[in-house]
Motif scaffolding. Structure first.
Motif, PDB file in Angstrom:
ATOM      1  N   ILE A  72       0.831  -1.200   0.000  1.00  0.00           N
ATOM      2  CA  ILE A  72       0.000   0.000   0.000  1.00  0.00           C
ATOM      3  C   ILE A  72       0.867   1.251   0.000  1.00  0.00           C
ATOM      4  O   ILE A  72       0.575   2.227  -0.704  1.00  0.00           O
ATOM      5  CB  ILE A  72      -0.949  -0.001   1.213  1.00  0.00           C
ATOM      6  CG1 ILE A  72      -1.942  -1.171   1.126  1.00  0.00           C
ATOM      7  CG2 ILE A  72      -1.715   1.324   1.298  1.00  0.00           C
ATOM      8  CD1 ILE A  72      -2.860  -1.135  -0.076  1.00  0.00           C
ATOM      9  N   ALA A  73       1.960   1.249   0.764  1.00  0.00           N
ATOM     10  CA  ALA A  73       2.830   2.424   0.825  1.00  0.00           C
ATOM     11  C   ALA A  73       3.420   2.746  -0.547  1.00  0.00           C
ATOM     12  O   ALA A  73       3.590   3.918  -0.901  1.00  0.00           O
ATOM     13  CB  ALA A  73       3.942   2.214   1.848  1.00  0.00           C
ATOM     14  N   ARG A  74       3.770   1.718  -1.338  1.00  0.00           N
ATOM     15  CA  ARG A  74       4.308   1.958  -2.676  1.00  0.00           C
ATOM     16  C   ARG A  74       3.227   2.546  -3.576  1.00  0.00           C
ATOM     17  O   ARG A  74       3.501   3.445  -4.387  1.00  0.00           O
ATOM     18  CB  ARG A  74       4.847   0.652  -3.255  1.00  0.00           C
ATOM     19  CG  ARG A  74       5.389   0.729  -4.671  1.00  0.00           C
ATOM     20  CD  ARG A  74       6.587   1.654  -4.815  1.00  0.00           C
ATOM     21  NE  ARG A  74       6.252   2.836  -5.596  1.00  0.00           N
ATOM     22  CZ  ARG A  74       7.145   3.721  -6.012  1.00  0.00           C
ATOM     23  NH1 ARG A  74       8.418   3.558  -5.735  1.00  0.00           N
ATOM     24  NH2 ARG A  74       6.763   4.781  -6.701  1.00  0.00           N
ATOM     25  N   LEU A  75       1.985   2.084  -3.438  1.00  0.00           N
ATOM     26  CA  LEU A  75       0.887   2.641  -4.216  1.00  0.00           C
ATOM     27  C   LEU A  75       0.640   4.102  -3.845  1.00  0.00           C
ATOM     28  O   LEU A  75       0.266   4.915  -4.694  1.00  0.00           O
ATOM     29  CB  LEU A  75      -0.382   1.810  -4.029  1.00  0.00           C
ATOM     30  CG  LEU A  75      -0.588   0.656  -5.024  1.00  0.00           C
ATOM     31  CD1 LEU A  75       0.585  -0.326  -5.029  1.00  0.00           C
ATOM     32  CD2 LEU A  75      -1.894  -0.076  -4.738  1.00  0.00           C
ATOM     33  N   ALA A  76       0.834   4.431  -2.563  1.00  0.00           N
ATOM     34  CA  ALA A  76       0.699   5.829  -2.136  1.00  0.00           C
ATOM     35  C   ALA A  76       1.788   6.685  -2.770  1.00  0.00           C
ATOM     36  O   ALA A  76       1.547   7.828  -3.176  1.00  0.00           O
ATOM     37  CB  ALA A  76       0.762   5.923  -0.616  1.00  0.00           C
TER      38      ALA A  76
END
Length: 291
Positions: A72-76
């Motif tokens: 999720i952090a990479r998608l953010a």
């Protein structure tokens, strides 16, 4: 089709609708195993009034399908890089399902300087009964999986029955009135997400606990829920009550109030979203036109 490449080499496919001179820019984020195309029924209704940006998140739809970045952090960070690429200085953001988690992660990592308002569409603040949640807390926040269930689901996505697992999960999120044609199309979009990447991303997604982010959201927020969604509407009311000043809109079954209200009831969805956005102050900065 427009694309840009992230810092770690993933190509993201994005689409812009509406006038570049519109006062507001609305960025739409789809959920896990979905695609930006799922907003196609509602985008024409919104693009009459706003500049609308939609894109396929990595691993989904027409975007790149890397083996890395299933977090999720990479998608953010992908979202942050897209905003920079498009010179978007201020926008409204609507995140559906996992897309809402990406927005919570974005706020947690980058703050709200570029966020005029936030629309959360049918996403619990915690999906799994984590060790620090008691049974009552798990129910109120909408956690629907225990650890064995989460493990079985993720394994099922890469097992011999993966196709059936994915189809059954999709069906569980839709109303019983969905047509065979719509279901078949949605399922094909679902299958664009490769199972191994999807399993890793899903596990990262469902193990997050965003409850501590909710009280720190400092922009106008609308929480949307579906009366017949697999996500308990009470959990969305719980989230709305913990976000300062947030509004809540629950779509009825007649309005297309499943997990996909923008697909099953695009007109009520667009009306509710417009009512919220049009009541907000004008953004402090306008996005420069990029196609």
């Amino acid at each position: 089709m427009s694309t840009f490449t992230t810092a770690d080499g993933c190509t993201l496919d994005y689409h812009i609708a509406g006038s570049s001179s519109a006062e507001r820019t609305l960025v739409l984020l789809h959920g896990w195993s979905q695609s930006r195309a799922m907003f196609d029924r509602v985008i024409p209704l919104l693009a009459r009034h706003y500049r609308v940006v939609s894109y396929d998140q990595r691993g989904h739809g027409e975007s790149g399908h890397p083996t890395h970045g299933a977090r999720i952090a990479r998608l953010a960070r992908d979202l942050d890089e897209l905003l920079t690429h498009l010179h978007i200085e201020r926008a409204d953001f609507a995140g559906h399902s996992m897309g809402a988690s990406v927005l919570w992660s974005y706020l947690d990592l980058y703050g709200s300087a570029k966020v005029s308002s936030l629309i959360i569409i049918d996403q619990p603040s915690a999906c799994t009964v984590l060790p620090w949640l008691n049974k009552a807390e798990a129910v109120e926040v909408g956690a629907i999986l225990d650890f064995p269930g989460a493990e079985a689901f993720c394994k099922g996505l890469v097992g011999s029955d993966a196709a059936a697992v994915r189809r059954d999960f999709l069906v569980s999120m839709l109303s019983k009135q969905i047509s065979d044609e719509d279901l078949a199309w949605l399922y094909q979009e679902n299958l664009e997400l490769e199972g191994g990447f999807g399993s890793r991303l899903l596990l990262d997604h469902i193990m997050q606990d965003w409850r501590d982010v909710l009280p720190r959201i400092d922009v106008p927020t609308l929480v949307m829920a579906g009366e017949v969604s697999h996500v308990n509407p009470a959990s969305q009311k719980w989230s709305a009550e913990r976000i300062p000043g947030a509004q809540l809109r629950i779509f009825t079954a007649e309005e297309g109030g499943s997990h996909f209200p923008f697909f099953e009831g695009p007109e009520p969805f667009a009306t509710a979203l417009r009512s919220f956005l049009d009541a907000q102050p004008a953004p402090r900065a306008r996005a420069r036109a990029v196609s």
